[in-house]
Design a protein around this motif. Structure first.
Motif, PDB file in Angstrom:
ATOM      1  N   ALA A 314       0.825  -1.217   0.000  1.00  0.00           N
ATOM      2  CA  ALA A 314       0.000   0.000   0.000  1.00  0.00           C
ATOM      3  C   ALA A 314       0.859   1.268   0.000  1.00  0.00           C
ATOM      4  O   ALA A 314       0.759   2.112   0.885  1.00  0.00           O
ATOM      5  N   GLN A 315       1.707   1.350  -1.012  1.00  0.00           N
ATOM      6  CA  GLN A 315       2.563   2.516  -1.153  1.00  0.00           C
ATOM      7  C   GLN A 315       2.017   3.444  -2.231  1.00  0.00           C
ATOM      8  O   GLN A 315       1.290   3.021  -3.132  1.00  0.00           O
ATOM      9  N   VAL A 316       2.398   4.705  -2.118  1.00  0.00           N
ATOM     10  CA  VAL A 316       2.051   5.665  -3.155  1.00  0.00           C
ATOM     11  C   VAL A 316       3.333   6.409  -3.536  1.00  0.00           C
ATOM     12  O   VAL A 316       4.198   6.631  -2.687  1.00  0.00           O
ATOM     13  N   LEU A 317       3.467   6.687  -4.826  1.00  0.00           N
ATOM     14  CA  LEU A 317       4.654   7.407  -5.303  1.00  0.00           C
ATOM     15  C   LEU A 317       4.201   8.763  -5.829  1.00  0.00           C
ATOM     16  O   LEU A 317       3.326   8.837  -6.696  1.00  0.00           O
ATOM     17  N   ILE A 318       4.777   9.813  -5.268  1.00  0.00           N
ATOM     18  CA  ILE A 318       4.373  11.156  -5.677  1.00  0.00           C
ATOM     19  C   ILE A 318       5.571  11.861  -6.320  1.00  0.00           C
ATOM     20  O   ILE A 318       6.662  11.883  -5.740  1.00  0.00           O
ATOM     21  N   SER A 319       5.367  12.400  -7.516  1.00  0.00           N
ATOM     22  CA  SER A 319       6.443  13.153  -8.178  1.00  0.00           C
ATOM     23  C   SER A 319       6.097  14.626  -8.151  1.00  0.00           C
ATOM     24  O   SER A 319       4.972  15.015  -8.465  1.00  0.00           O
ATOM     25  N   ILE A 320       7.063  15.412  -7.745  1.00  0.00           N
ATOM     26  CA  ILE A 320       6.823  16.833  -7.510  1.00  0.00           C
ATOM     27  C   ILE A 320       7.756  17.661  -8.398  1.00  0.00           C
ATOM     28  O   ILE A 320       8.980  17.477  -8.358  1.00  0.00           O
ATOM     29  N   THR A 321       7.185  18.554  -9.199  1.00  0.00           N
ATOM     30  CA  THR A 321       7.991  19.370 -10.122  1.00  0.00           C
ATOM     31  C   THR A 321       7.647  20.845  -9.911  1.00  0.00           C
ATOM     32  O   THR A 321       6.466  21.184  -9.855  1.00  0.00           O
ATOM     33  N   PRO A 322       8.667  21.715  -9.787  1.00  0.00           N
ATOM     34  CA  PRO A 322       8.348  23.146  -9.641  1.00  0.00           C
ATOM     35  C   PRO A 322       7.536  23.636 -10.847  1.00  0.00           C
ATOM     36  O   PRO A 322       7.833  23.264 -11.978  1.00  0.00           O
ATOM     37  N   LYS A 323       6.517  24.447 -10.572  1.00  0.00           N
ATOM     38  CA  LYS A 323       5.627  24.906 -11.643  1.00  0.00           C
ATOM     39  C   LYS A 323       6.371  25.717 -12.695  1.00  0.00           C
ATOM     40  O   LYS A 323       6.015  25.728 -13.867  1.00  0.00           O
ATOM     41  N   GLU A 373      -2.358  18.487  -1.872  1.00  0.00           N
ATOM     42  CA  GLU A 373      -3.103  19.745  -2.007  1.00  0.00           C
ATOM     43  C   GLU A 373      -2.183  20.935  -1.710  1.00  0.00           C
ATOM     44  O   GLU A 373      -2.116  21.903  -2.465  1.00  0.00           O
ATOM     45  N   GLU A 374      -1.433  20.821  -0.621  1.00  0.00           N
ATOM     46  CA  GLU A 374      -0.544  21.918  -0.235  1.00  0.00           C
ATOM     47  C   GLU A 374       0.634  22.065  -1.192  1.00  0.00           C
ATOM     48  O   GLU A 374       1.074  23.167  -1.488  1.00  0.00           O
ATOM     49  N   CYS A 375       1.113  20.923  -1.701  1.00  0.00           N
ATOM     50  CA  CYS A 375       2.216  20.968  -2.671  1.00  0.00           C
ATOM     51  C   CYS A 375       1.795  21.715  -3.935  1.00  0.00           C
ATOM     52  O   CYS A 375       2.593  22.403  -4.569  1.00  0.00           O
ATOM     53  N   ARG A 376       0.527  21.530  -4.301  1.00  0.00           N
ATOM     54  CA  ARG A 376       0.054  22.074  -5.584  1.00  0.00           C
ATOM     55  C   ARG A 376       0.120  23.599  -5.667  1.00  0.00           C
ATOM     56  O   ARG A 376       0.055  24.159  -6.744  1.00  0.00           O
ATOM     57  N   LEU A 377       0.257  24.257  -4.517  1.00  0.00           N
ATOM     58  CA  LEU A 377       0.386  25.713  -4.552  1.00  0.00           C
ATOM     59  C   LEU A 377       1.639  26.131  -5.332  1.00  0.00           C
ATOM     60  O   LEU A 377       1.640  27.108  -6.054  1.00  0.00           O
ATOM     61  N   ASN A 378       2.718  25.360  -5.171  1.00  0.00           N
ATOM     62  CA  ASN A 378       3.974  25.720  -5.838  1.00  0.00           C
ATOM     63  C   ASN A 378       4.488  24.709  -6.848  1.00  0.00           C
ATOM     64  O   ASN A 378       5.424  24.991  -7.585  1.00  0.00           O
ATOM     65  N   TYR A 379       3.891  23.515  -6.823  1.00  0.00           N
ATOM     66  CA  TYR A 379       4.452  22.441  -7.648  1.00  0.00           C
ATOM     67  C   TYR A 379       3.373  21.737  -8.451  1.00  0.00           C
ATOM     68  O   TYR A 379       2.202  21.751  -8.078  1.00  0.00           O
ATOM     69  N   LYS A 380       3.840  21.115  -9.516  1.00  0.00           N
ATOM     70  CA  LYS A 380       2.965  20.187 -10.226  1.00  0.00           C
ATOM     71  C   LYS A 380       3.169  18.824  -9.578  1.00  0.00           C
ATOM     72  O   LYS A 380       4.303  18.408  -9.334  1.00  0.00           O
ATOM     73  N   THR A 381       2.101  18.129  -9.252  1.00  0.00           N
ATOM     74  CA  THR A 381       2.301  16.811  -8.633  1.00  0.00           C
ATOM     75  C   THR A 381       1.621  15.728  -9.455  1.00  0.00           C
ATOM     76  O   THR A 381       0.552  15.928 -10.016  1.00  0.00           O
ATOM     77  N   LEU A 382       2.293  14.583  -9.506  1.00  0.00           N
ATOM     78  CA  LEU A 382       1.727  13.400 -10.151  1.00  0.00           C
ATOM     79  C   LEU A 382       1.766  12.298  -9.120  1.00  0.00           C
ATOM     80  O   LEU A 382       2.697  12.242  -8.314  1.00  0.00           O
ATOM     81  N   TYR A 383       0.779  11.413  -9.139  1.00  0.00           N
ATOM     82  CA  TYR A 383       0.906  10.312  -8.195  1.00  0.00           C
ATOM     83  C   TYR A 383       0.412   9.001  -8.766  1.00  0.00           C
ATOM     84  O   TYR A 383      -0.362   8.954  -9.704  1.00  0.00           O
ATOM     85  N   ASN A 384       0.945   7.944  -8.169  1.00  0.00           N
ATOM     86  CA  ASN A 384       0.686   6.581  -8.574  1.00  0.00           C
ATOM     87  C   ASN A 384       0.335   5.771  -7.329  1.00  0.00           C
ATOM     88  O   ASN A 384       1.123   5.734  -6.395  1.00  0.00           O
ATOM     89  N   GLN A 385      -0.844   5.158  -7.322  1.00  0.00           N
ATOM     90  CA  GLN A 385      -1.236   4.391  -6.132  1.00  0.00           C
ATOM     91  C   GLN A 385      -1.114   2.894  -6.383  1.00  0.00           C
ATOM     92  O   GLN A 385      -0.813   2.475  -7.494  1.00  0.00           O
ATOM     93  N   GLY A 386      -1.368   2.109  -5.349  1.00  0.00           N
ATOM     94  CA  GLY A 386      -1.400   0.655  -5.523  1.00  0.00           C
ATOM     95  C   GLY A 386      -0.027   0.075  -5.796  1.00  0.00           C
ATOM     96  O   GLY A 386       0.141  -0.819  -6.617  1.00  0.00           O
ATOM     97  N   LEU A 387       0.979   0.594  -5.090  1.00  0.00           N
ATOM     98  CA  LEU A 387       2.358   0.146  -5.321  1.00  0.00           C
ATOM     99  C   LEU A 387       2.885  -0.609  -4.107  1.00  0.00           C
ATOM    100  O   LEU A 387       2.276  -0.598  -3.036  1.00  0.00           O
ATOM    101  N   SER A 388       4.011  -1.232  -4.295  1.00  0.00           N
ATOM    102  CA  SER A 388       4.689  -1.802  -3.133  1.00  0.00           C
ATOM    103  C   SER A 388       6.173  -1.450  -3.209  1.00  0.00           C
ATOM    104  O   SER A 388       6.698  -1.129  -4.273  1.00  0.00           O
ATOM    105  N   LEU A 389       6.800  -1.474  -2.051  1.00  0.00           N
ATOM    106  CA  LEU A 389       8.220  -1.132  -1.966  1.00  0.00           C
ATOM    107  C   LEU A 389       8.962  -2.374  -1.488  1.00  0.00           C
ATOM    108  O   LEU A 389       8.671  -2.910  -0.424  1.00  0.00           O
TER     109      LEU A 389
END
Ligand code: ASP
Ligand code: MG
Length: 435
Positions: A314-323, A373-389
């Protein structure tokens, strides 16, 4: 002297308590300080009970009754004489619990949480102590609140090692000197709890291992044994791998690494105090007490003998890029980490490139959404659910290629001893074996 720690599963019913008493009696050649956690799933039940009282739910009476019946049944199985004073102690303890909930359930959550869940540890240690006494195995009850001294960080108490060490030594010396007829001491205490001088403070969930380590550290014990429902530290989670292999010997360092990556056998704070005083820690099975188990000590010679692997589901991967497409730099990172910590999230793995920063974390639902939500103020975010590490210590190419067969790898990181992969999908029994 030795410290023995028994977890909730080891005292989950009357037969289990009898087994624990037998283990203690069979090792009576040494002085032992026993630390015991709440019976079975009592801590979870007390958490629900507190919640029910705080929200005024109708289920309160029912949960309280379940907790009462559960302990009463254990007493019935242990004490044939129904006039034994332990029954009275159970009643008065439960009355105190009810009174606490009725009057104080709505106080500051963390503070009242610690006071309420501690009842589970009180009952468990009190019952074990009374049973041993009843079997003519005299012991001294030491309330952990009298010796484990913490600050007032409720639910995650920071232990004052100097004061605690002094208190523990004083208690030990006075008990062993004054009451010890046979030359051997037996002390029983609750795990998981301490005190800030005024209130009960817990050391964090599953904290009884840590209690054991604090006592062992304070007295310079010859060993601590954690008695568990597994045969030792294993090289994979036995829930998923029935034939996971036992690791006979591990260094403090290696065991710390494994628990850091998510192996859940020992509470992560446990090892440091032991390492500082070079006290060996044994993990052994209470179901098979003569079996060898695992020893964790300073010897590193066998650390490399097994590839071990640890799966986090039950991991999630979030990628954060400056807008503005600027580079990811120190100021971005510190902002992102501040947001993680504000939302009570923890990065299990991070990776950065020039333009983006990726974080793999436990999918904690709403918290993750709020973080994004808070990241989105300054960044573009992408996420992927249903992962494992997947983390593999002491990997070899053969193990990796078996494990990764038909798996989609989203992130890969390798160091000399550790390979880590964020994988699409969960984990199931068809996942290849460690070796
Ligand atoms: N009873 C506590 C818990 O369940 C402490 C422990 O088991 O170590 O978290
Ligand atoms: Mg427990």
């Amino acid at each position: 002297m030795k410290v023995y720690k028994f977890g909730g599963a080891s005292v989950k019913d009357a037969a289990a308590v009898k087994n624990v008493a037998k283990i203690i009696q069979d090792h009576a050649e040494d002085d032992i300080w026993v630390v015991v956690s709440a019976m079975g799933k009592t801590t979870n039940a007390l958490e629900s009970l507190l919640e029910a009282y705080r929200q005024g739910l109708d289920t309160r009476e029912q949960i309280l009754e379940q907790i009462e019946n559960y302990h009463r049944e254990i007493l019935d199985g242990l004490f044939p004489f129904s006039g034994h004073e332990v029954f009275l102690t159970l009643n008065t303890t439960l009355e105190r619990l009810k009174e606490t909930l009725e009057n104080r359930a709505k106080e500051d959550y963390d503070k009242i949480y610690d006071t309420v869940v501690a009842f589970g540890e009180d009952l468990s240690a009190m019952i074990l102590s009374a049973y041993l006494d009843d079997r003519s195995y005299l012991n001294t009850w030491v309330d952990a609140r009298d010796v484990i001294l913490t600050d007032s960080t409720f639910r995650e108490g920071k232990v004052d090692f100097v004061k605690t060490g002094k208190k523990v030594k004083e208690r030990w010396n006075s008990i062993v000197e004054s009451t010890n007829i046979t030359g051997k001491g037996l002390l029983i205490s609750q795990g998981f709890i301490g005190s800030d001088g005024k209130n009960t403070v817990t050391l964090g969930r599953e904290g009884s291992d840590y209690t054991g380590a604090i006592l062992a550290w304070s007295l310079g014990a010859t060993e601590i044994t954690i008695w568990k429902d597994v045969p030792g530290m294993l090289n994979a989670d036995p829930k998923f791998y029935p034939d996971a292999e036992r690791i006979p010997s591990l260094s403090y360092q290696e065991a710390t690494e494994l628990s850091y990556y998510g192996a859940s056998v020992i509470h992560p704070k446990t090892l440091k105090p032991l390492q500082n005083k070079d006290i060996p820690l044994y993990v052994r099975s209470f179901m098979n007490p003569t079996a060898e188990g695992t020893v964790i000590h300073h010897d590193e010679s066998q650390d490399h003998s097994h590839p071990s692997f640890i799966f986090k589901q039950a991991q999630v991967l979030i990628s954060i890029t400056p807008k503005d497409f600027s580079f990811i730099a120190e100021d971005n990172m510190s902002q992102i980490f501040a947001l993680l910590s504000k939302n009570g999230l923890k990065a299990n793995l991070t990776q950065n490139s020039a333009l983006s920063f990726s974080i793999c974390m436990d999918d904690r639902g709403k918290r993750v959404e709020e973080f994004m939500e808070e990241c989105r103020l300054n960044y573009k975010t992408l996420y992927n659910q249903g992962l494992s590490l997947l983390t593999v210590r002491h990997y070899d190419e053969d193990t990796l290629s078996r494990l990764l067969k038909n798996r989609e790898v989203l992130v890969e990181q390798r160091s000399r001893k550790t390979a880590r992969f964020v994988l699409k999908g969960g984990f199931n029994l068809s996942t290849p074996k460690p070796r």
